[in-house]
Write a protein that holds these residues in place. Structure first.
Motif, PDB file in Angstrom:
ATOM      1  N   ASP A   1       9.310  -9.575   0.811  1.00 23.20           N
ATOM      2  CA  ASP A   1      10.026  -8.776  -0.186  1.00 23.20           C
ATOM      3  C   ASP A   1       9.036  -7.867  -0.916  1.00 23.20           C
ATOM      4  N   LEU A   2       8.988  -6.617  -0.506  1.00 21.43           N
ATOM      5  CA  LEU A   2       8.008  -5.683  -1.072  1.00 21.43           C
ATOM      6  C   LEU A   2       8.226  -5.470  -2.570  1.00 21.43           C
ATOM      7  N   GLU A   3       9.473  -5.140  -2.946  1.00 20.83           N
ATOM      8  CA  GLU A   3       9.748  -4.870  -4.355  1.00 20.83           C
ATOM      9  C   GLU A   3       9.542  -6.130  -5.203  1.00 20.83           C
ATOM     10  N   GLY A   4       9.936  -7.267  -4.631  1.00 23.55           N
ATOM     11  CA  GLY A   4       9.761  -8.532  -5.330  1.00 23.55           C
ATOM     12  C   GLY A   4       8.297  -8.796  -5.646  1.00 23.55           C
ATOM     13  N   VAL A   5       7.423  -8.428  -4.723  1.00 21.29           N
ATOM     14  CA  VAL A   5       5.994  -8.645  -4.927  1.00 21.29           C
ATOM     15  C   VAL A   5       5.451  -7.709  -6.003  1.00 21.29           C
ATOM     16  N   GLU A   6       5.964  -6.488  -6.049  1.00 20.32           N
ATOM     17  CA  GLU A   6       5.528  -5.568  -7.105  1.00 20.32           C
ATOM     18  C   GLU A   6       5.883  -6.131  -8.471  1.00 20.32           C
ATOM     19  N   LEU A   7       7.038  -6.798  -8.549  1.00 20.72           N
ATOM     20  CA  LEU A   7       7.465  -7.386  -9.823  1.00 20.72           C
ATOM     21  C   LEU A   7       6.610  -8.582 -10.228  1.00 20.72           C
ATOM     22  N   MET A   8       5.758  -9.063  -9.315  1.00 20.48           N
ATOM     23  CA  MET A   8       4.844 -10.155  -9.658  1.00 20.48           C
ATOM     24  C   MET A   8       3.498  -9.610 -10.135  1.00 20.48           C
ATOM     25  N   GLY A   9       3.371  -8.283 -10.177  1.00 17.88           N
ATOM     26  CA  GLY A   9       2.112  -7.707 -10.635  1.00 17.88           C
ATOM     27  C   GLY A   9       1.145  -7.382  -9.519  1.00 17.88           C
ATOM     28  N   VAL A  10       1.660  -7.300  -8.290  1.00 21.03           N
ATOM     29  CA  VAL A  10       0.802  -6.984  -7.157  1.00 21.03           C
ATOM     30  C   VAL A  10       0.832  -5.478  -6.898  1.00 21.03           C
ATOM     31  N   ASN A  11      -0.330  -4.902  -6.664  1.00 19.62           N
ATOM     32  CA  ASN A  11      -0.388  -3.507  -6.237  1.00 19.62           C
ATOM     33  C   ASN A  11      -0.304  -3.490  -4.709  1.00 19.62           C
ATOM     34  N   PRO A  12       0.845  -3.100  -4.155  1.00 22.70           N
ATOM     35  CA  PRO A  12       1.015  -3.235  -2.703  1.00 22.70           C
ATOM     36  C   PRO A  12       0.001  -2.432  -1.897  1.00 22.70           C
ATOM     37  N   LYS A  13      -0.478  -1.334  -2.481  1.00 21.88           N
ATOM     38  CA  LYS A  13      -1.458  -0.519  -1.756  1.00 21.88           C
ATOM     39  C   LYS A  13      -2.689  -1.342  -1.395  1.00 21.88           C
ATOM     40  N   VAL A  14      -3.133  -2.148  -2.339  1.00 16.84           N
ATOM     41  CA  VAL A  14      -4.307  -2.990  -2.090  1.00 16.84           C
ATOM     42  C   VAL A  14      -4.027  -3.904  -0.900  1.00 16.84           C
ATOM     43  N   ASN A  15      -2.833  -4.509  -0.901  1.00 23.19           N
ATOM     44  CA  ASN A  15      -2.494  -5.409   0.193  1.00 23.19           C
ATOM     45  C   ASN A  15      -2.501  -4.690   1.538  1.00 23.19           C
ATOM     46  N   PHE A  16      -1.957  -3.473   1.543  1.00 19.62           N
ATOM     47  CA  PHE A  16      -1.906  -2.734   2.807  1.00 19.62           C
ATOM     48  C   PHE A  16      -3.308  -2.411   3.304  1.00 19.62           C
ATOM     49  N   TYR A  17      -4.167  -1.962   2.391  1.00 12.59           N
ATOM     50  CA  TYR A  17      -5.545  -1.665   2.805  1.00 12.59           C
ATOM     51  C   TYR A  17      -6.235  -2.911   3.346  1.00 12.59           C
ATOM     52  N   VAL A  18      -6.095  -4.000   2.594  1.00 11.88           N
ATOM     53  CA  VAL A  18      -6.773  -5.226   3.016  1.00 11.88           C
ATOM     54  C   VAL A  18      -6.254  -5.677   4.378  1.00 11.88           C
ATOM     55  N   THR A  19      -4.941  -5.563   4.572  1.00 15.85           N
ATOM     56  CA  THR A  19      -4.379  -6.004   5.847  1.00 15.85           C
ATOM     57  C   THR A  19      -4.868  -5.130   6.998  1.00 15.85           C
ATOM     58  N   MET A  20      -4.899  -3.821   6.787  1.00 14.72           N
ATOM     59  CA  MET A  20      -5.379  -2.940   7.859  1.00 14.72           C
ATOM     60  C   MET A  20      -6.855  -3.183   8.137  1.00 14.72           C
ATOM     61  N   ALA A  21      -7.625  -3.412   7.083  1.00 11.89           N
ATOM     62  CA  ALA A  21      -9.038  -3.727   7.288  1.00 11.89           C
ATOM     63  C   ALA A  21      -9.164  -5.044   8.044  1.00 11.89           C
ATOM     64  N   ALA A  22      -8.358  -6.031   7.658  1.00 10.91           N
ATOM     65  CA  ALA A  22      -8.405  -7.324   8.342  1.00 10.91           C
ATOM     66  C   ALA A  22      -8.023  -7.164   9.811  1.00 10.91           C
ATOM     67  N   GLY A  23      -6.995  -6.342  10.076  1.00 10.09           N
ATOM     68  CA  GLY A  23      -6.595  -6.082  11.460  1.00 10.09           C
ATOM     69  C   GLY A  23      -7.754  -5.482  12.239  1.00 10.09           C
ATOM     70  N   GLY A  24      -8.440  -4.519  11.636  1.00  8.12           N
ATOM     71  CA  GLY A  24      -9.602  -3.900  12.285  1.00  8.12           C
ATOM     72  C   GLY A  24     -10.722  -4.897  12.509  1.00  8.12           C
TER      73      GLY A  24
END
Ligand SMILES: Nc1ncnc2c1ncn2[C@@H]1O[C@H](COP(=O)(O)OP(=O)(O)OP(=O)(O)O)[C@@H](O)[C@H]1O
Ligand SMILES: [Mg+2]
Lengths: 234, 288
Positions: free
Chosen positions: B173-196
């Protein structure tokens, strides 16, 4: 604590909220009532920063927040229990609560607050290892409220906590919300269950087709002929 | 005979560890970003080429080359995210697929121009050791152990840290996670870096096993997709299990028949499972 001033919001071309202004005092419970599609969810989403505004402003303790991102708004102390709870179904109950303590200020107090939330909602403690998706409707709503408390918020936004729940459970949840307010948390709640919601309220607002039609205290709302006829059914 | 079949099973399990490592990054990217990373195998290929250049041309020791490779593929993951994935995050799925398919062509032709069509491998012949009557290839054993360690570290990250937790939540749940105080951009970067980074690690453990060439990537992308889909898209545990199933099936079938027939049998099992459980072994039917 919260001040919304001349707020207009829409989805693309389609405007939903028109010139909304109201205030929520620190330590109080404010309730916004209104029919389906009035724009209640839209309003709470906007306060949380999930929707862009057309015009107007929103202040938290005098600081404008309408330009801020959702995660920044949570960091500043506004937590929302979204419509339907929106718990993370594939995380365990305890992991859901841990998500609530994501903001930096809340992390170090995770253990203490977890203990407190389990005291408030003993049923969550019994189910802590279970996947949240396996909870009943009432338990999910409790989890969503507990998760929001984990972030140590200043202001709690509740979007229809009674939605889809049996009357007995609604009474229980509203009692808990009242307890939480007594412990010093400021609450802004949106509800369709007007009678029960008003009982908790210090102040109330009637939202109809995107406009605030009536503002007043609990007593004024209960005395208002239009409210009585259209929403309480007396 | 029985001994030989057991031997094939052992090799299959070792191979399964390698496959699990191959598939996990793809699975993570799908789970978190809903990204179907068509150029995943090409990432592994680039990793192998970088490793080759560092070891053979630059003369670095393997461990140093391995670390650099993993860092470079991690950065490459972030660059691809900024240039291709991020701008297309809300675009129709087809646009994303086409962009990533375009990336395949870029990577393959770039490799062709730089390194030519030759098969290149880092000369390090690891022995086959005999343990109690069974023959085990060291290169597979190392890859297996490396795979398990990597998966273990990934598990710790995803299950024991706040960032990891929010990465698992964001796939729900993307929007749900934003409501928890998460910056989704950070997660996306970290995930793409982890994938690499994961493709870099795969390249490091593949280096002693495979020679690299410009068309190296596609067969591994397909293999990784089969494993991920068989396990249930986005389900990390499912991908893990199906990697071992695929490893053992291909290894045993290759021993009993030929490696071509083994591939066919693996495909038939895949198609069979898809007919019975389209959501995969551990997959959950999308409710939305
Ligand atoms: N994503 C969206 N895109 C376009 N219009 C939307 C969107 N979400 C809501 N609306 C419209 O905005 C209006 C207000 O919706 P909103 O969900 O805020 O109402 P609500 O008061 O919360 O209703 P309910 O009591 O049913 O939850 C409705 O007319 C709805 O159709
Ligand atoms: Mg609503």
């Amino acid at each position: 604590m919260l001040e919304v001033s001349q707020l207009s919001v829409g989805y693309g071309e389609f405007q939903v909220l028109f010139d909304i202004s109201f205030k929520v005092k620190k330590g109080s419970t404010a309730v916004i009532v209104g029919p389906n599609g009035a724009g209640k969810t839209t309003l709470l989403k906007t306060i949380s920063g999930l929707l862009p505004i057309i015009s107007g402003s929103i202040f938290l303790d005098g600081i404008p927040i309408q330009e801020k991102k959702p995660h920044q708004i949570v960091e500043m102390g506004i937590a929302q229990v979204p419509e339907g709870g929106r718990i993370f179904p594939y995380l365990s109950v305890e992991e859901n609560l841990k998500m609530g303590s994501f903001p930096k200020r809340a992390r170090e107090k995770f253990k203490d607050r977890l203990k407190w939330v389990y005291e408030l909602f003993p049923v969550l403690s019994e189910r802590k290892k279970q996947l949240a998706g396996s909870l009943s409707g009432g338990e999910r709503q409790m989890l969503a409220i507990g998760r929001c408390l984990m972030s140590e918020p200043k202001l709690i936004l509740l979007d229809e906590p009674s939605m889809g729940l049996a009357p007995l459970i609604v009474t229980h949840i509203f009692k808990l919300i009242q307890d939480i307010n007594t412990q010093g948390y400021t609450i802004l709640m949106v509800e369709q269950n007007v009678k029960k919601a008003l009982q908790l309220a210090d102040n109330a607002f009637l939202l109809e087709s995107g406009r605030i039609k009536i503002k007043g205290s609990k007593e004024e709302f209960f005395a208002n002929e239009y409210i009585k006829k259209a929403y309480i059914g007396l | 005979m029985l001994n030989l079949i057991i031997n094939a099973i052992i090799n299959g399990i070792l191979l399964g560890g390698v496959y699990a490592l191959l598939a996990i990054g793809l699975n993570l990217l799908f789970g978190v970003l809903k990204l179907i990373h068509l150029a995943y195998g090409q990432f592994v290929m680039i990793g192998l080429y970088i490793l080759y250049v560092l070891v053979v041309n630059a003369g670095l020791p393997f461990w140093a080359a391995a670390i650099i490779t993993i860092i470079v593929t991690g950065i490459l993951g972030i660059i691809v995210h900024i240039l291709i994935v991020q701008p297309l995050l809300d675009a129709p799925r087809l646009n994303q697929l086409l962009a990533l398919a375009g990336l395949i062509i870029v990577f393959e032709n770039l490799s062709m121009v730089i390194w030519g069509a030759d098969y290149r491998n880092i000369q390090m012949s690891l022995p086959v050791v005999a343990v109690g009557g069974f023959y085990i290839r060291m290169s597979y054993l190392i890859a297996f152990i490396g795979g398990l360690i990597t998966l273990g570290l990934l598990y710790l990250f995803l299950y024991k840290t706040y960032l990891g937790l929010s990465i698992r939540a964001i796939s729900q749940d993307l929007e749900g996670v934003e409501l928890m105080g998460v910056n989704p951009k950070v997660n996306f970067y970290v995930t793409m870096a982890a994938g690499g980074i994961l493709t870099g690690i795969v390249a490091v453990f593949f280096a002693p096993i495979y020679a690299v060439h410009p068309h190296f990537g596609s067969s591994f992308t397909i293999l990784a997709f089969i494993i991920v889909v068989l396990g249930g898209m986005g389900n990390l545990l499912g991908g893990f299990i199906s990697a071992f199933i695929m490893g053992v099936v291909t290894s045993v079938a290759a021993f009993l028949t030929t490696s071509e027939i083994a591939d066919i049998i693996a495909m038939l099992i895949f198609i069979g499972v898809m007919l019975v459980r389209p959501q995969g072994i551990m997959g959950i039917r999308e409710a939305r």
